[in-house]
Design an enzyme around this catalytic site. Structure first.
Site, mmCIF file in Angstrom:
data_model
loop_
_atom_site.group_PDB
_atom_site.id
_atom_site.type_symbol
_atom_site.label_atom_id
_atom_site.label_comp_id
_atom_site.label_asym_id
_atom_site.label_seq_id
_atom_site.Cartn_x
_atom_site.Cartn_y
_atom_site.Cartn_z
ATOM 1 N N GLY A 86 -14.619 -27.008 -24.681
ATOM 2 C CA GLY A 86 -13.828 -28.155 -25.124
ATOM 3 C C GLY A 86 -12.624 -28.291 -24.211
ATOM 4 O O GLY A 86 -11.613 -27.625 -24.391
ATOM 5 N N GLY A 87 -12.768 -29.100 -23.157
ATOM 6 C CA GLY A 87 -11.626 -29.395 -22.285
ATOM 7 C C GLY A 87 -11.351 -28.372 -21.200
ATOM 8 O O GLY A 87 -10.329 -28.467 -20.520
ATOM 9 N N SER A 93 -23.700 -28.476 -22.187
ATOM 10 C CA SER A 93 -24.871 -29.368 -22.263
ATOM 11 C C SER A 93 -24.492 -30.842 -22.099
ATOM 12 O O SER A 93 -23.501 -31.309 -22.668
ATOM 13 C CB SER A 93 -25.554 -29.174 -23.618
ATOM 14 O OG SER A 93 -26.620 -30.062 -23.744
ATOM 15 N N THR A 134 -16.900 -31.729 -19.339
ATOM 16 C CA THR A 134 -16.403 -32.969 -18.732
ATOM 17 C C THR A 134 -15.774 -32.736 -17.354
ATOM 18 O O THR A 134 -15.837 -33.603 -16.480
ATOM 19 C CB THR A 134 -15.402 -33.628 -19.708
ATOM 20 O OG1 THR A 134 -16.118 -33.926 -20.921
ATOM 21 C CG2 THR A 134 -14.800 -34.906 -19.166
ATOM 22 N N CYS A 143 -24.358 -33.606 -32.676
ATOM 23 C CA CYS A 143 -24.146 -34.800 -31.862
ATOM 24 C C CYS A 143 -23.654 -35.943 -32.745
ATOM 25 O O CYS A 143 -24.352 -36.337 -33.682
ATOM 26 C CB CYS A 143 -25.418 -35.229 -31.140
ATOM 27 S SG CYS A 143 -25.091 -36.710 -30.159
#
Ligand code: FMN
Length: 299
Positions: free
Chosen positions: A241-242, A20, A264, A128
């Protein structure tokens, strides 16, 4: 070869989705490839009303990662339902709508509004780090997390994924709280709270001072937390995550995630998510793995 997985009764053709906030609602990326190549698309968080987000600058690069303090900028549920859901429905992929809010009532209203919409799963962002009210306030207190999960479940027509924060002492306590509240699945990790100083301007790099760290820098923390959470609960875990390629994704699957999200990495390579899905298939072929379930949680 079987690459499909089932999350809360919803079958994903492969275990790769988008994280997201890193993919909008997929429109820009659909110019590069068909979103039908993905197991699911997870939308940017949507709230009851449009939110402008935080003042700029709100992103900064770090070594092997980035900090963001977007502050959940979004168009509000009405425009989202009119514009983004019909766009996504054109593709043969599952739609997971990420929901944000300031109060329990906010979350419940968005979730009830989505009850009549053709979406497959809901992901509730209670993690968040970049908004003052709501968000992480629910994600750091197990009682508040259990309560909001219970309330959202009452209002929801679709299965509910609770998205957990890594900014806690013990992730297993939070995973169990979500499960006790009736969550159908959990996803983790959201970003880790960080800070960057601009030494030449002698000020914070982000107007918000702190931001959420994401990207390759956080992967080992995320794999560890996914492993711990997957062993603490019986509901499926979605790991992120990564992740930037299939090797990263396979670590999460082997740690116990039933599906994974690419975040990302989409900013560095718009093809990162479909390449990850293809790479998992290739790995299975090379290693003679017939069913993806033979590697999920294998360590
Ligand atoms: C720019 C940006 C915006 C994000 N917005 C959201 C959001 O709206 N809702 C949410 O649950 N997570 C949001 N996240 C967190 C990601 O979905 C993901 O959990 C996190 O970035 C870790 O994965 P990654 O390292 O692959 O990016 C955002 C992350 C980034 C970098």
């Amino acid at each position: 070869m079987k690459t499909s997985v089932v999350i809360a009764g919803v079958e994903l053709k492969n275990p790769v989705m988008t994280a997201s906030g890193t993919f909008g609602s997929g429109e820009e990326f659909s110019g590069f490839y068909s979103l039908s190549e993905l197991g699911a698309v997870v939308t940017k968080g949507v709230a009851r009303e449009p939110w402008p987000g935080n003042p700029v600058p709100r992103i900064a690069e770090t070594r092997s990662g980035m900090l963001n303090a977007i502050g959940l900028q979004n168009p509000g549920i009405d425009l989202f339902c009119r514009r983004d859901i019909p766009f996504l429905r054109q593709f043969d992929t599952k739609i997971i709508v990420n929901v944000c809010g300031r109060t329990v009532e906010d979350y419940c209203e968005v979730v009830s509004r989505l009850a009549e919409e053709p979406v497959d799963l809901l992901e509730i962002n209670v993690s968040c780090p970049n908004v003052k009210e709501g968000g992480i306030a629910f994600g750091q207190d197990p009682r508040a997390l259990q309560n909001i999960t219970k309330e959202v479940k009452k209002a929801a027509a679709q299965p509910v994924i609770m998205k957990l924060s890594p900014n806690v002492t013990d992730i297993t306590v939070m995973a169990k709280a979500a499960e006790a509240g009736g969550a159908d699945a959990i996803s983790l990790i959201n970003t880790l709270t960080g800070m960057k100083i601009d030494i030449y301007r002698r000020c914070f790099a982000l107007a918000n001072r702190t931001g959420g760290l994401s990207g390759p820098a956080i992967k080992p923390v995320a794999v560890r937390m996914v492993y711990q959470a997957a062993h603490a609960v019986k509901i499926p875990v979605i790991g992120m995550g990564g992740i930037k390629d299939a090797e990263d994704a396979l670590e999460f699957l082997m740690a116990g995630a039933s599906a994974v999200a690419v975040g990302t990495a989409n900013f560095m390579d718009p093809f990162a998510a479909p390449k990850t899905a293809a790479g998992i298939r290739q790995f299975m072929e090379n290693q003679g793995i017939e069913d993806i379930h033979d590697i999920i949680g294998c360590v």
